[in-house]
Design a protein around this motif. Structure first.
Motif, PDB file in Angstrom:
ATOM      1  N   ILE A  45       3.674 -15.856  18.887  1.00  0.00           N
ATOM      2  CA  ILE A  45       3.887 -14.460  19.279  1.00  0.00           C
ATOM      3  C   ILE A  45       4.495 -13.660  18.134  1.00  0.00           C
ATOM      4  CG2 ILE A  45       5.088 -12.923  20.885  1.00  0.00           C
ATOM      5  CD1 ILE A  45       5.116 -15.238  22.880  1.00  0.00           C
ATOM      6  N   LEU A  46       5.313 -14.324  17.340  1.00  0.00           N
ATOM      7  CA  LEU A  46       6.022 -13.647  16.252  1.00  0.00           C
ATOM      8  C   LEU A  46       5.201 -13.560  14.967  1.00  0.00           C
ATOM      9  CD1 LEU A  46       9.581 -15.154  16.777  1.00  0.00           C
ATOM     10  CD2 LEU A  46       8.852 -12.801  17.263  1.00  0.00           C
ATOM     11  N   SER A  47       3.923 -13.893  15.038  1.00  0.00           N
ATOM     12  CA  SER A  47       3.061 -13.758  13.860  1.00  0.00           C
ATOM     13  C   SER A  47       2.995 -12.298  13.428  1.00  0.00           C
ATOM     14  CB  SER A  47       1.652 -14.260  14.169  1.00  0.00           C
ATOM     15  OG  SER A  47       1.659 -15.631  14.487  1.00  0.00           O
ATOM     16  N   PRO A  48       2.907 -12.043  12.117  1.00  0.00           N
ATOM     17  CA  PRO A  48       2.838 -10.648  11.657  1.00  0.00           C
ATOM     18  C   PRO A  48       1.550  -9.972  12.094  1.00  0.00           C
ATOM     19  CG  PRO A  48       2.524 -12.170   9.828  1.00  0.00           C
ATOM     20  CD  PRO A  48       2.924 -13.003  11.002  1.00  0.00           C
ATOM     21  N   ALA A  49       1.650  -8.734  12.497  1.00  0.00           N
ATOM     22  CA  ALA A  49       0.485  -7.957  12.923  1.00  0.00           C
ATOM     23  C   ALA A  49      -0.127  -7.244  11.722  1.00  0.00           C
ATOM     24  CB  ALA A  49       0.899  -6.940  13.982  1.00  0.00           C
ATOM     25  N   PRO A  50      -1.427  -7.371  11.492  1.00  0.00           N
ATOM     26  CA  PRO A  50      -2.070  -6.603  10.420  1.00  0.00           C
ATOM     27  C   PRO A  50      -1.981  -5.103  10.708  1.00  0.00           C
ATOM     28  CG  PRO A  50      -3.522  -8.335  11.271  1.00  0.00           C
ATOM     29  CD  PRO A  50      -2.379  -8.220  12.224  1.00  0.00           C
ATOM     30  N   ASN A  51      -2.062  -4.318   9.643  1.00  0.00           N
ATOM     31  CA  ASN A  51      -1.984  -2.860   9.814  1.00  0.00           C
ATOM     32  C   ASN A  51      -3.035  -2.340  10.785  1.00  0.00           C
ATOM     33  OD1 ASN A  51       0.136  -2.851   8.040  1.00  0.00           O
ATOM     34  ND2 ASN A  51      -0.994  -1.951   6.341  1.00  0.00           N
ATOM     35  N   ARG A  52      -4.238  -2.906  10.732  1.00  0.00           N
ATOM     36  CA  ARG A  52      -5.312  -2.453  11.631  1.00  0.00           C
ATOM     37  C   ARG A  52      -4.903  -2.647  13.087  1.00  0.00           C
ATOM     38  NH1 ARG A  52     -10.479  -1.947   9.845  1.00  0.00           N
ATOM     39  NH2 ARG A  52     -10.053  -3.402   8.148  1.00  0.00           N
ATOM     40  N   ASN A  55       0.848  -1.185   0.000  1.00  0.00           N
ATOM     41  CA  ASN A  55       0.000   0.000   0.000  1.00  0.00           C
ATOM     42  C   ASN A  55       0.881   1.231   0.000  1.00  0.00           C
ATOM     43  OD1 ASN A  55      -2.498  -1.370   0.181  1.00  0.00           O
ATOM     44  ND2 ASN A  55      -2.065  -1.802   2.324  1.00  0.00           N
ATOM     45  N   ARG A  56       0.727   2.082  -1.004  1.00  0.00           N
ATOM     46  CA  ARG A  56       1.482   3.314  -1.052  1.00  0.00           C
ATOM     47  C   ARG A  56       0.530   4.478  -1.239  1.00  0.00           C
ATOM     48  NH1 ARG A  56       6.596   3.180  -4.881  1.00  0.00           N
ATOM     49  NH2 ARG A  56       6.628   5.298  -4.051  1.00  0.00           N
ATOM     50  N   ILE A  57       0.912   5.620  -0.695  1.00  0.00           N
ATOM     51  CA  ILE A  57       0.132   6.849  -0.833  1.00  0.00           C
ATOM     52  C   ILE A  57       1.023   7.835  -1.565  1.00  0.00           C
ATOM     53  CG2 ILE A  57      -1.099   8.665   0.393  1.00  0.00           C
ATOM     54  CD1 ILE A  57      -1.392   6.742   2.706  1.00  0.00           C
ATOM     55  N   ASP A  58       0.651   8.182  -2.772  1.00  0.00           N
ATOM     56  CA  ASP A  58       1.540   8.977  -3.611  1.00  0.00           C
ATOM     57  C   ASP A  58       1.150  10.443  -3.657  1.00  0.00           C
ATOM     58  OD1 ASP A  58       1.560   6.126  -5.703  1.00  0.00           O
ATOM     59  OD2 ASP A  58       3.182   6.769  -4.384  1.00  0.00           O
ATOM     60  N   ASP A  59       0.143  10.831  -2.914  1.00  0.00           N
ATOM     61  CA  ASP A  59      -0.212  12.242  -2.856  1.00  0.00           C
ATOM     62  C   ASP A  59      -0.609  12.569  -1.430  1.00  0.00           C
ATOM     63  OD1 ASP A  59      -2.825  11.354  -2.514  1.00  0.00           O
ATOM     64  OD2 ASP A  59      -3.299  11.524  -4.626  1.00  0.00           O
ATOM     65  N   ALA A  60      -1.137  13.784  -1.255  1.00  0.00           N
ATOM     66  CA  ALA A  60      -1.423  14.262   0.096  1.00  0.00           C
ATOM     67  C   ALA A  60      -2.812  13.864   0.583  1.00  0.00           C
ATOM     68  CB  ALA A  60      -1.272  15.784   0.147  1.00  0.00           C
ATOM     69  N   ARG A  61      -3.511  13.047  -0.153  1.00  0.00           N
ATOM     70  CA  ARG A  61      -4.851  12.637   0.275  1.00  0.00           C
ATOM     71  C   ARG A  61      -4.749  11.455   1.227  1.00  0.00           C
ATOM     72  NH1 ARG A  61      -7.547  11.742  -5.398  1.00  0.00           N
ATOM     73  NH2 ARG A  61      -5.469  10.887  -5.718  1.00  0.00           N
ATOM     74  N   LEU A  62      -5.445  11.552   2.333  1.00  0.00           N
ATOM     75  CA  LEU A  62      -5.458  10.488   3.320  1.00  0.00           C
ATOM     76  C   LEU A  62      -6.817   9.803   3.312  1.00  0.00           C
ATOM     77  CD1 LEU A  62      -3.686  12.171   6.373  1.00  0.00           C
ATOM     78  CD2 LEU A  62      -2.682  10.789   4.552  1.00  0.00           C
ATOM     79  N   PRO A  63      -6.877   8.562   3.766  1.00  0.00           N
ATOM     80  CA  PRO A  63      -8.184   7.899   3.859  1.00  0.00           C
ATOM     81  C   PRO A  63      -9.058   8.602   4.880  1.00  0.00           C
ATOM     82  CG  PRO A  63      -6.493   6.622   4.981  1.00  0.00           C
ATOM     83  CD  PRO A  63      -5.782   7.721   4.254  1.00  0.00           C
ATOM     84  N   ALA A  64     -10.357   8.411   4.765  1.00  0.00           N
ATOM     85  CA  ALA A  64     -11.303   8.975   5.730  1.00  0.00           C
ATOM     86  C   ALA A  64     -11.516   7.974   6.851  1.00  0.00           C
ATOM     87  CB  ALA A  64     -12.631   9.293   5.044  1.00  0.00           C
ATOM     88  N   TRP A  65     -11.592   8.477   8.072  1.00  0.00           N
ATOM     89  CA  TRP A  65     -11.828   7.587   9.203  1.00  0.00           C
ATOM     90  C   TRP A  65     -13.081   6.741   8.981  1.00  0.00           C
ATOM     91  CZ3 TRP A  65      -8.426   6.147  12.534  1.00  0.00           C
ATOM     92  CH2 TRP A  65      -7.403   7.009  12.967  1.00  0.00           C
ATOM     93  N   THR A 117     -12.977  -1.362   5.209  1.00  0.00           N
ATOM     94  CA  THR A 117     -11.797  -1.624   4.399  1.00  0.00           C
ATOM     95  C   THR A 117     -11.165  -2.947   4.809  1.00  0.00           C
ATOM     96  OG1 THR A 117     -11.382   0.756   4.214  1.00  0.00           O
ATOM     97  CG2 THR A 117      -9.549  -0.715   3.684  1.00  0.00           C
ATOM     98  N   ASP A 118     -10.839  -3.792   3.838  1.00  0.00           N
ATOM     99  CA  ASP A 118     -10.180  -5.055   4.138  1.00  0.00           C
ATOM    100  C   ASP A 118      -8.850  -4.794   4.844  1.00  0.00           C
ATOM    101  OD1 ASP A 118     -12.219  -6.450   2.928  1.00  0.00           O
ATOM    102  OD2 ASP A 118     -11.177  -6.626   0.999  1.00  0.00           O
ATOM    103  N   ASP A 119      -8.470  -5.704   5.731  1.00  0.00           N
ATOM    104  CA  ASP A 119      -7.249  -5.536   6.512  1.00  0.00           C
ATOM    105  C   ASP A 119      -6.047  -5.216   5.634  1.00  0.00           C
ATOM    106  OD1 ASP A 119      -8.120  -5.708   9.097  1.00  0.00           O
ATOM    107  OD2 ASP A 119      -7.693  -7.839   9.337  1.00  0.00           O
ATOM    108  N   GLU A 120      -5.901  -5.968   4.549  1.00  0.00           N
ATOM    109  CA  GLU A 120      -4.712  -5.796   3.711  1.00  0.00           C
ATOM    110  C   GLU A 120      -4.725  -4.482   2.941  1.00  0.00           C
ATOM    111  OE1 GLU A 120      -7.665  -8.466   1.504  1.00  0.00           O
ATOM    112  OE2 GLU A 120      -6.851  -8.265   3.541  1.00  0.00           O
TER     113      GLU A 120
END
Length: 285
Positions: A183-190, A2-12, A18-21
């Motif tokens: 314990i070392l499982s990857p944490a989702p972004n959420r 996931n990349r953000i290439d401009d100044a727009r952010l997602p809305a809360w 939104t899917d976790d990934e």
């Protein structure tokens, strides 16, 4: 990635569906920061992360071995650019706000991990966060297993025995290999973003800053509307602010949805205090 290439952010308001990934880690970390710093220059923050990656790209692309690539990234971030764990003022809220971490080059484990992950991912390395008990870490798959690193301590690699020792106080016993692997499982972004907000919530509760504490839990609920602890803690925060209607709504909803939770008696008692009579008892048992 996931990349953000401009100044727009997602809305809360869009994040619950939104899917976790697809939850953007960097963008949402900046959303959290914008709550506290409404004049935050989003484009400048994004450009700074991109610049870190761009300065590394020729070197990283010239290396074949993933651990060597990661070593080069860590050297650039922690040795040359000066990112560091804020050991002296660990509980400073600025350590959790990404714009301040970028400006001051000081952070806590999870904010430094976000920068480390975002730079690495832009360079083609699969780096994940790890919600390790007590201290957030990062991990990268390698041919013979996992490379686990501590962003709070300059990205230092951690061996199995050190990880086991770090986990042991939270388990009260020896940690078997299977438990350590879990314990070392990857944490989702959420989950990473919720942990940032919970860290801030704890700081603000400790300082008696209930308005900010409530805001943090409200944002967790934007990410995860089914988060029982966040609903409870927002209700308790509303009660501290004197917002009785909000407190009754949240605490009542918590009891209705999770009537057998371990904190149900505490929540029920606080509700009855707020209502001043026993009418709710019949409805929440």
């Amino acid at each position: 990635m996931n990349r953000i290439d401009d100044a727009r952010l997602p809305a809360w308001a869009s994040l619950a569906e939104t899917d976790d990934e697809q939850v953007p880690l960097l963008g949402c970390a900046l959303l959290i920061a914008r709550d506290e710093y409404p004049d935050l220059d989003v484009a400048a923050c994004l450009a700074q992360v991109e610049a870190h990656a761009a300065s590394l790209r020729p070197l990283v692309e010239a290396l074949d071995d993933a651990p060597l690539k990661m070593q080069a990234i860590n050297r650039r971030l922690f040795d040359e650019l000066g990112y560091a764990g804020n050991h002296d003022e660990y509980y400073d809220p600025r350590n959790s706000y990404l714009n301040m971490v970028l400006d001051r080059r000081l952070g806590n484990p999870i904010s430094l991990a976000v920068i480390q992950m975002e730079v690495a991912r832009r360079l083609g390395l699969h780096l994940d966060g790890v919600s390790f008990p007590g201290h957030f870490l990062v991990r990268m798959p390698v041919d013979d297993g996992l490379l686990v690193m501590d962003p709070f301590n300059r990205g230092r690699p951690l061996g199995t025995e050190e990880l086991r020792l770090r986990a042991k106080p939270h388990f009260g016993a020896d940690v078997p290999d299977e438990a350590l692997f879990d314990i070392l499982s990857p944490a989702p972004n959420r989950a990473i973003l919720s942990r940032i907000l919970r860290n801030l919530h704890a700081l603000y509760v400790g300082a008696g800053d209930w308005a900010r504490a409530v805001r943090c839990m409200d944002r967790v609920l934007c990410l995860d509307p089914e988060n029982a602890e966040a609903l409870r803690d927002r209700g308790l925060g509303y009660a501290e602010l004197g917002h009785v209607a909000g407190a009754v709504r949240d605490l009542g909803a918590h009891l209705q949805r999770w009537p057998e939770s371990g904190d149900a008696d505490v929540v029920r008692s606080r509700l009855l205090e707020l209502l001043g009579d026993g009418r709710l008892a019949q409805r929440t048992h």
